[in-house]
Scaffold this motif. Structure first.
Motif, PDB file in Angstrom:
ATOM      1  N   LEU A  47      34.120  -0.904  20.734  1.00 20.62           N
ATOM      2  CA  LEU A  47      34.386  -0.081  21.921  1.00 20.62           C
ATOM      3  C   LEU A  47      35.213  -0.853  22.956  1.00 20.62           C
ATOM      4  O   LEU A  47      36.061  -0.279  23.639  1.00 20.62           O
ATOM      5  CB  LEU A  47      33.061   0.398  22.540  1.00 20.62           C
ATOM      6  N   CYS A  48      34.964  -2.157  23.038  1.00 22.82           N
ATOM      7  CA  CYS A  48      35.734  -2.991  23.988  1.00 22.82           C
ATOM      8  C   CYS A  48      37.203  -3.068  23.562  1.00 22.82           C
ATOM      9  O   CYS A  48      38.110  -2.974  24.398  1.00 22.82           O
ATOM     10  CB  CYS A  48      35.150  -4.405  24.063  1.00 22.82           C
ATOM     11  N   VAL A  49      37.419  -3.232  22.259  1.00 17.07           N
ATOM     12  CA  VAL A  49      38.805  -3.304  21.758  1.00 17.07           C
ATOM     13  C   VAL A  49      39.489  -1.956  22.013  1.00 17.07           C
ATOM     14  O   VAL A  49      40.641  -1.901  22.464  1.00 17.07           O
ATOM     15  CB  VAL A  49      38.829  -3.706  20.258  1.00 17.07           C
ATOM     16  N   ALA A  50      38.760  -0.863  21.767  1.00  9.26           N
ATOM     17  CA  ALA A  50      39.318   0.475  22.025  1.00  9.26           C
ATOM     18  C   ALA A  50      39.660   0.642  23.510  1.00  9.26           C
ATOM     19  O   ALA A  50      40.569   1.382  23.872  1.00  9.26           O
ATOM     20  CB  ALA A  50      38.331   1.545  21.584  1.00  9.26           C
ATOM     21  N   ALA A  51      38.923  -0.076  24.371  1.00  8.48           N
ATOM     22  CA  ALA A  51      39.182   0.013  25.819  1.00  8.48           C
ATOM     23  C   ALA A  51      40.308  -0.929  26.252  1.00  8.48           C
ATOM     24  O   ALA A  51      40.639  -0.996  27.435  1.00  8.48           O
ATOM     25  CB  ALA A  51      37.903  -0.300  26.591  1.00  8.48           C
ATOM     26  N   GLY A  52      40.841  -1.709  25.306  1.00  9.56           N
ATOM     27  CA  GLY A  52      42.005  -2.536  25.624  1.00  9.56           C
ATOM     28  C   GLY A  52      41.760  -4.028  25.595  1.00  9.56           C
ATOM     29  O   GLY A  52      42.663  -4.808  25.907  1.00  9.56           O
ATOM     30  N   ALA A  53      40.558  -4.448  25.211  1.00  5.82           N
ATOM     31  CA  ALA A  53      40.262  -5.888  25.250  1.00  5.82           C
ATOM     32  C   ALA A  53      40.759  -6.587  23.989  1.00  5.82           C
ATOM     33  O   ALA A  53      40.948  -5.952  22.959  1.00  5.82           O
ATOM     34  CB  ALA A  53      38.750  -6.096  25.353  1.00  5.82           C
ATOM     35  N   VAL A  54      40.950  -7.913  24.097  1.00  5.72           N
ATOM     36  CA  VAL A  54      41.125  -8.709  22.876  1.00  5.72           C
ATOM     37  C   VAL A  54      39.752  -8.776  22.214  1.00  5.72           C
ATOM     38  O   VAL A  54      38.722  -8.588  22.875  1.00  5.72           O
ATOM     39  CB  VAL A  54      41.659 -10.135  23.154  1.00  5.72           C
ATOM     40  N   GLU A  55      39.732  -9.049  20.916  1.00  2.00           N
ATOM     41  CA  GLU A  55      38.476  -9.037  20.146  1.00  2.00           C
ATOM     42  C   GLU A  55      37.427  -9.949  20.823  1.00  2.00           C
ATOM     43  O   GLU A  55      37.647 -11.149  20.984  1.00  2.00           O
ATOM     44  CB  GLU A  55      38.787  -9.542  18.726  1.00  2.00           C
ATOM     45  N   PRO A  56      36.292  -9.398  21.229  1.00  2.00           N
ATOM     46  CA  PRO A  56      35.266 -10.243  21.855  1.00  2.00           C
ATOM     47  C   PRO A  56      34.614 -11.200  20.852  1.00  2.00           C
ATOM     48  O   PRO A  56      34.648 -10.952  19.652  1.00  2.00           O
ATOM     49  CB  PRO A  56      34.226  -9.239  22.357  1.00  2.00           C
ATOM     50  N   ILE A  57      34.023 -12.243  21.387  1.00  2.00           N
ATOM     51  CA  ILE A  57      33.223 -13.162  20.562  1.00  2.00           C
ATOM     52  C   ILE A  57      31.823 -12.563  20.455  1.00  2.00           C
ATOM     53  O   ILE A  57      31.284 -12.073  21.457  1.00  2.00           O
ATOM     54  CB  ILE A  57      33.145 -14.530  21.250  1.00  2.00           C
TER      55      ILE A  57
END
Ligand SMILES: NC(=O)c1ccc[n+]([C@@H]2O[C@H](COP(=O)([O-])OP(=O)(O)OC[C@H]3O[C@@H](n4cnc5c(N)ncnc54)[C@H](OP(=O)(O)O)[C@@H]3O)[C@@H](O)[C@H]2O)c1
Length: 264
Positions: A47-57
């Motif tokens: 969901l974070c990537v879909a919101a525009g983030a780089v891949e979280p750890i």
């Protein structure tokens, strides 16, 4: 430090933690997501990537173990490079009259997840936060300020967190590290009441005055941006300490009626 470029969020596999992750992701913050459940963390990361983030750890860890808290901070720092913000959000509630509790060990577990976990994570992350002039965020509760029926162990742990945090503020005076304490009331859209500890442990989610986890997350991220020191959700709850001092019986009566309504 301006808006945090990096953040570690505990309890990020569900509920408020997930919503804060998405909100920070939208603002470009690189994230380390922490919880015990890997599947939930992967969904939050998606969901974070879909919101525009780089891949979280993703760091699977149990904050009730001191060694996990040190490891989660080390792995996050190694992956992110810096830690600008630690959000101590992982928590668990209870929902049972004190005398109906069969297993007194639940009080130990509630203290471990709601109090000791945040203390250990804060301890391990402070060297990083000092370097970045970052922010430590404690997700407390209005129950850090008042009592509530069926919540003895949870309320005690959130009071402990409040005492710790207020003292830490003084220890950190002049250090450049900001501390934000968040005092939410009812939040809807989380699992907290369903995963409560206790014999009668299924408090319901039917409170119509609950604030959604998404709305809560937005307000918390706004407070991080302002480097606020405290945030009550909803805001009028900031009057609770005054009511506790001025009208203690009235406040007890009000809280008792309100919480019991959700119990029946
Ligand atoms: N919901 C409310 O009405 C409300 C009101 C006031 C304050 N709060 C506070 O808000 C915070 C978030 O609660 P929520 O409502 O979002 O609850 P939630 O939906 O139950 O989420 C709790 C999160 O904490 C994680 N967690 C629980 N035990 C853990 C442990 N031992 N180690 C690592 N992670 C753990 C869970 O993930 P895993 O199970 O995958 O580990 C989950 O990600 C809590 O601190 C809570 O006390 C909530």
């Amino acid at each position: 430090m301006s808006f945090p470029a990096t953040a570690v969020i505990t309890g990020a596999s569900a509920g408020l933690g997930r919503e804060m992750a998405i909100e920070l992701a939208r603002r470009g913050t690189r994230l380390a997501l922490v919880a015990r459940g890997e599947e939930g963390l992967r969904e939050t990361a998606r969901l974070c990537v879909a919101a525009g983030a780089v891949e979280p750890i993703i760091v699977t860890a149990d904050v009730t173990r001191a060694e996990d808290c040190v490891r989660l901070v080390n792995e996050s720092a190694a992956g992110l490079g810096t830690i600008d913000c630690l959000i101590n959000n992982a928590g668990q509630s209870m929902w049972a009259p004190f005398e109906s509790v069969d297993d007194p060990a639940i009080f130990q577990r509630l203290m471990a997840v709601n109090y000791l976990g945040p203390v250990w994570c804060a301890h391990a992350s402070l060297p990083h936060l000092r370097r970045s002039g970052g922010m430590l965020v404690m997700i407390a509760s209005v129950q850090s300020k008042i009592g509530a029926p069926y919540h003895t162990g949870y309320t005690a742990a959130k009071h402990a967190l409040e005492g710790f945090t207020e003292s830490l503020r003084m220890d950190l005076d002049g250090s450049g590290v900001g501390i934000l304490t968040v005092y939410p009331s009812w939040i809807s859209g989380t699992r907290l009441r369903h995963s409560s500890e206790g014999k009668n442990g299924n408090g319901s989610d039917k409170g119509s005055d609950a604030v959604s986890s998404m709305d809560c997350a937005r307000r918390i991220v706004g407070a991080i941006e302002r480097r606020a020191t405290s945030l009550f959700i909803p805001r009028w709850m900031a009057l609770l300490p005054f009511f506790r001092w001025a009208f203690p019986s009235l406040l007890r009566h009000f809280v008792l009626r309100k919480v019991k309504r959700y119990h029946e």
